[in-house]
Design a protein around this motif. Structure first.
Motif, PDB file in Angstrom:
ATOM      1  N   PHE A 174      74.747  45.552  45.534  1.00 51.57           N
ATOM      2  CA  PHE A 174      74.332  45.697  46.932  1.00 51.57           C
ATOM      3  C   PHE A 174      74.699  47.107  47.385  1.00 51.57           C
ATOM      4  CE2 PHE A 174      74.935  40.851  47.852  1.00 51.57           C
ATOM      5  CZ  PHE A 174      73.884  40.569  47.003  1.00 51.57           C
ATOM      6  N   TYR A 175      73.747  47.798  47.988  1.00 52.89           N
ATOM      7  CA  TYR A 175      73.916  49.191  48.392  1.00 52.89           C
ATOM      8  C   TYR A 175      73.918  49.290  49.914  1.00 52.89           C
ATOM      9  CZ  TYR A 175      72.751  50.569  43.599  1.00 52.89           C
ATOM     10  OH  TYR A 175      72.751  50.735  42.234  1.00 52.89           O
ATOM     11  N   VAL A 176      74.907  49.973  50.475  1.00 56.28           N
ATOM     12  CA  VAL A 176      74.938  50.247  51.910  1.00 56.28           C
ATOM     13  C   VAL A 176      74.107  51.505  52.143  1.00 56.28           C
ATOM     14  CG1 VAL A 176      76.387  50.835  53.893  1.00 56.28           C
ATOM     15  CG2 VAL A 176      77.222  49.223  52.161  1.00 56.28           C
ATOM     16  N   THR A 177      73.116  51.412  53.039  1.00 55.40           N
ATOM     17  CA  THR A 177      72.213  52.533  53.285  1.00 55.40           C
ATOM     18  C   THR A 177      71.965  52.705  54.781  1.00 55.40           C
ATOM     19  OG1 THR A 177      70.221  51.163  53.116  1.00 55.40           O
ATOM     20  CG2 THR A 177      71.043  52.151  51.069  1.00 55.40           C
ATOM     21  N   ALA A 178      71.530  53.896  55.143  1.00 54.90           N
ATOM     22  CA  ALA A 178      71.172  54.185  56.533  1.00 54.90           C
ATOM     23  C   ALA A 178      69.785  53.622  56.823  1.00 54.90           C
ATOM     24  CB  ALA A 178      71.181  55.692  56.756  1.00 54.90           C
ATOM     25  N   PRO A 179      69.497  53.302  58.096  1.00 59.13           N
ATOM     26  CA  PRO A 179      68.146  52.866  58.449  1.00 59.13           C
ATOM     27  C   PRO A 179      67.119  53.935  58.065  1.00 59.13           C
ATOM     28  CG  PRO A 179      69.651  52.504  60.268  1.00 59.13           C
ATOM     29  CD  PRO A 179      70.401  53.307  59.239  1.00 59.13           C
ATOM     30  N   TRP A 180      65.925  53.501  57.703  1.00 58.01           N
ATOM     31  CA  TRP A 180      64.849  54.399  57.296  1.00 58.01           C
ATOM     32  C   TRP A 180      63.670  54.174  58.233  1.00 58.01           C
ATOM     33  CZ3 TRP A 180      59.797  54.281  55.616  1.00 58.01           C
ATOM     34  CH2 TRP A 180      59.337  55.362  54.856  1.00 58.01           C
ATOM     35  N   GLY A 181      63.207  55.218  58.865  1.00 54.16           N
ATOM     36  CA  GLY A 181      62.011  55.115  59.697  1.00 54.16           C
ATOM     37  C   GLY A 181      62.278  54.727  61.137  1.00 54.16           C
ATOM     38  N   PHE A 182      63.540  54.481  61.497  1.00 57.39           N
ATOM     39  CA  PHE A 182      63.888  54.152  62.882  1.00 57.39           C
ATOM     40  C   PHE A 182      65.388  54.359  63.079  1.00 57.39           C
ATOM     41  CE2 PHE A 182      64.962  50.278  60.735  1.00 57.39           C
ATOM     42  CZ  PHE A 182      65.900  49.616  61.517  1.00 57.39           C
ATOM     43  N   ALA A 183      65.787  54.472  64.341  1.00 61.65           N
ATOM     44  CA  ALA A 183      67.198  54.669  64.659  1.00 61.65           C
ATOM     45  C   ALA A 183      67.854  53.322  64.941  1.00 61.65           C
ATOM     46  CB  ALA A 183      67.340  55.569  65.880  1.00 61.65           C
TER      47      ALA A 183
ATOM     48  N   ASN B 181      71.102  46.772  50.850  1.00 60.23           N
ATOM     49  CA  ASN B 181      69.871  46.648  50.069  1.00 60.23           C
ATOM     50  C   ASN B 181      70.178  46.260  48.636  1.00 60.23           C
ATOM     51  OD1 ASN B 181      69.154  49.088  52.145  1.00 60.23           O
ATOM     52  ND2 ASN B 181      67.425  47.759  51.755  1.00 60.23           N
ATOM     53  N   ALA B 182      69.197  45.629  48.001  1.00 59.46           N
ATOM     54  CA  ALA B 182      69.302  45.255  46.591  1.00 59.46           C
ATOM     55  C   ALA B 182      67.891  45.162  46.023  1.00 59.46           C
ATOM     56  CB  ALA B 182      70.017  43.904  46.451  1.00 59.46           C
ATOM     57  N   ALA B 183      67.822  45.044  44.705  1.00 57.62           N
ATOM     58  CA  ALA B 183      66.554  44.793  44.019  1.00 57.62           C
ATOM     59  C   ALA B 183      66.760  43.633  43.063  1.00 57.62           C
ATOM     60  CB  ALA B 183      66.093  46.027  43.260  1.00 57.62           C
ATOM     61  N   ALA B 184      65.688  42.877  42.863  1.00 58.50           N
ATOM     62  CA  ALA B 184      65.747  41.736  41.954  1.00 58.50           C
ATOM     63  C   ALA B 184      64.509  41.715  41.072  1.00 58.50           C
ATOM     64  CB  ALA B 184      65.835  40.426  42.742  1.00 58.50           C
ATOM     65  N   CYS B 185      64.709  41.284  39.849  1.00 57.41           N
ATOM     66  CA  CYS B 185      63.592  41.014  38.942  1.00 57.41           C
ATOM     67  C   CYS B 185      63.475  39.499  38.826  1.00 57.41           C
ATOM     68  CB  CYS B 185      63.834  41.633  37.573  1.00 57.41           C
ATOM     69  SG  CYS B 185      62.519  41.243  36.383  1.00 57.41           S
TER      70      CYS B 185
ATOM     71  N   ARG C   5      61.552  55.913  48.964  1.00 56.39           N
ATOM     72  CA  ARG C   5      62.717  55.269  49.571  1.00 56.39           C
ATOM     73  C   ARG C   5      63.853  55.143  48.560  1.00 56.39           C
ATOM     74  NH1 ARG C   5      59.431  50.288  52.506  1.00 56.39           N
ATOM     75  NH2 ARG C   5      58.697  51.502  54.313  1.00 56.39           N
ATOM     76  N   ASP C   6      64.916  55.912  48.768  1.00 60.74           N
ATOM     77  CA  ASP C   6      66.033  55.820  47.837  1.00 60.74           C
ATOM     78  C   ASP C   6      66.705  54.456  47.900  1.00 60.74           C
ATOM     79  OD1 ASP C   6      67.197  56.356  50.340  1.00 60.74           O
ATOM     80  OD2 ASP C   6      68.812  57.546  49.477  1.00 60.74           O
TER      81      ASP C   6
ATOM     82  N   GLU D 267      63.499  58.230  36.430  1.00 62.62           N
ATOM     83  CA  GLU D 267      62.931  59.548  36.735  1.00 62.62           C
ATOM     84  C   GLU D 267      62.606  59.680  38.222  1.00 62.62           C
ATOM     85  OE1 GLU D 267      60.642  60.704  32.581  1.00 62.62           O
ATOM     86  OE2 GLU D 267      59.660  59.343  33.975  1.00 62.62           O
ATOM     87  N   LEU D 268      62.057  58.633  38.804  1.00 64.30           N
ATOM     88  CA  LEU D 268      61.715  58.674  40.229  1.00 64.30           C
ATOM     89  C   LEU D 268      62.969  58.777  41.097  1.00 64.30           C
ATOM     90  CD1 LEU D 268      58.810  56.074  40.283  1.00 64.30           C
ATOM     91  CD2 LEU D 268      58.623  58.539  40.662  1.00 64.30           C
ATOM     92  N   THR D 269      64.035  58.119  40.672  1.00 63.20           N
ATOM     93  CA  THR D 269      65.287  58.147  41.421  1.00 63.20           C
ATOM     94  C   THR D 269      65.944  59.518  41.373  1.00 63.20           C
ATOM     95  OG1 THR D 269      65.607  55.815  40.945  1.00 63.20           O
ATOM     96  CG2 THR D 269      67.526  57.010  41.707  1.00 63.20           C
ATOM     97  N   SER D 270      65.749  60.235  40.275  1.00 66.21           N
ATOM     98  CA  SER D 270      66.393  61.542  40.130  1.00 66.21           C
ATOM     99  C   SER D 270      65.857  62.561  41.129  1.00 66.21           C
ATOM    100  CB  SER D 270      66.229  62.067  38.701  1.00 66.21           C
ATOM    101  OG  SER D 270      64.881  62.392  38.455  1.00 66.21           O
ATOM    102  N   SER D 271      64.740  62.241  41.791  1.00 66.65           N
ATOM    103  CA  SER D 271      64.198  63.174  42.801  1.00 66.65           C
ATOM    104  C   SER D 271      64.967  63.109  44.122  1.00 66.65           C
ATOM    105  CB  SER D 271      62.716  62.879  43.043  1.00 66.65           C
ATOM    106  OG  SER D 271      62.566  61.610  43.660  1.00 66.65           O
TER     107      SER D 271
END
Length: 161
Positions: A39-48, A55-59, A128-129, A153-157
């Motif tokens: 689980f990653y703590v991230t700042a809001p994206w696209g709004f204040a 955030n997380a990702a699942a397969c 979106r990182d 590779e996409l993340t390294s940007s």
């Protein structure tokens, strides 16, 4: 069985529990969760907002079609208390957000009977990182079917935070 990659996010309430509840419901209604990122703590994206995101990702391995996955994930969002979707890139705080990022290597754009638009791969995922970092954790060698680059590779940007 198809492999589907989902992005999960929450910035209200008990965030860790919101993600765990979403994963449990995905297991029950979509298919077997074969990998789950940290689980990653991230700042809001696209709004204040004063509320950071988790955030997380699942397969997920599923027998459902892409539109059925979309319908099920939207139902899970509603079951977990999400009352409104982001429209026209106007974002707001939310209890849960489940985005269908990739369905195998399918490239698709379709409107469901309910009027929901499904575009695969998710059109904003590579920007979106908070999507790419968890996705690269669980599937670093997975190739984006349009961009032709791996998730790593996409993340390294993205610049380090």
């Amino acid at each position: 069985m198809a492999k589907v990659y989902l992005g999960l996010g929450t910035n209200l309430g008990d965030k860790e529990q919101n993600l765990r509840d979403a994963v449990q419901k995905i297991e029950e209604q979509v298919g077997k969760v074969v990998s789950l990122s940290a689980f990653y703590v991230t700042a809001p994206w696209g709004f204040a907002s004063e509320n950071s995101f988790l955030n997380a990702a699942a397969c997920v391995e599923t027998e459902l079609s892409p539109l059925e996955v979309l319908q099920e994930t939207q139902m899970i969002e509603r079951e977990l208390g999400r009352t409104k979707k982001s429209v026209n890139e106007i974002y707001s705080d939310r209890l849960i957000d489940i985005d269908l990022l990739l369905y195998e290597d399918l490239v698709l754009s379709v409107i469901s009977a309910s009027g929901a638009e499904l575009i695969l791969p998710h059109p904003l995922m590579a920007e979106r990182d908070f999507v790419m970092k968890p996705l690269a954790e669980i599937a670093p060698g997975l190739v984006h079917p349009v961009l032709g680059k791996t998730m790593k590779e996409l993340t390294s940007s993205f610049s380090p935070q």
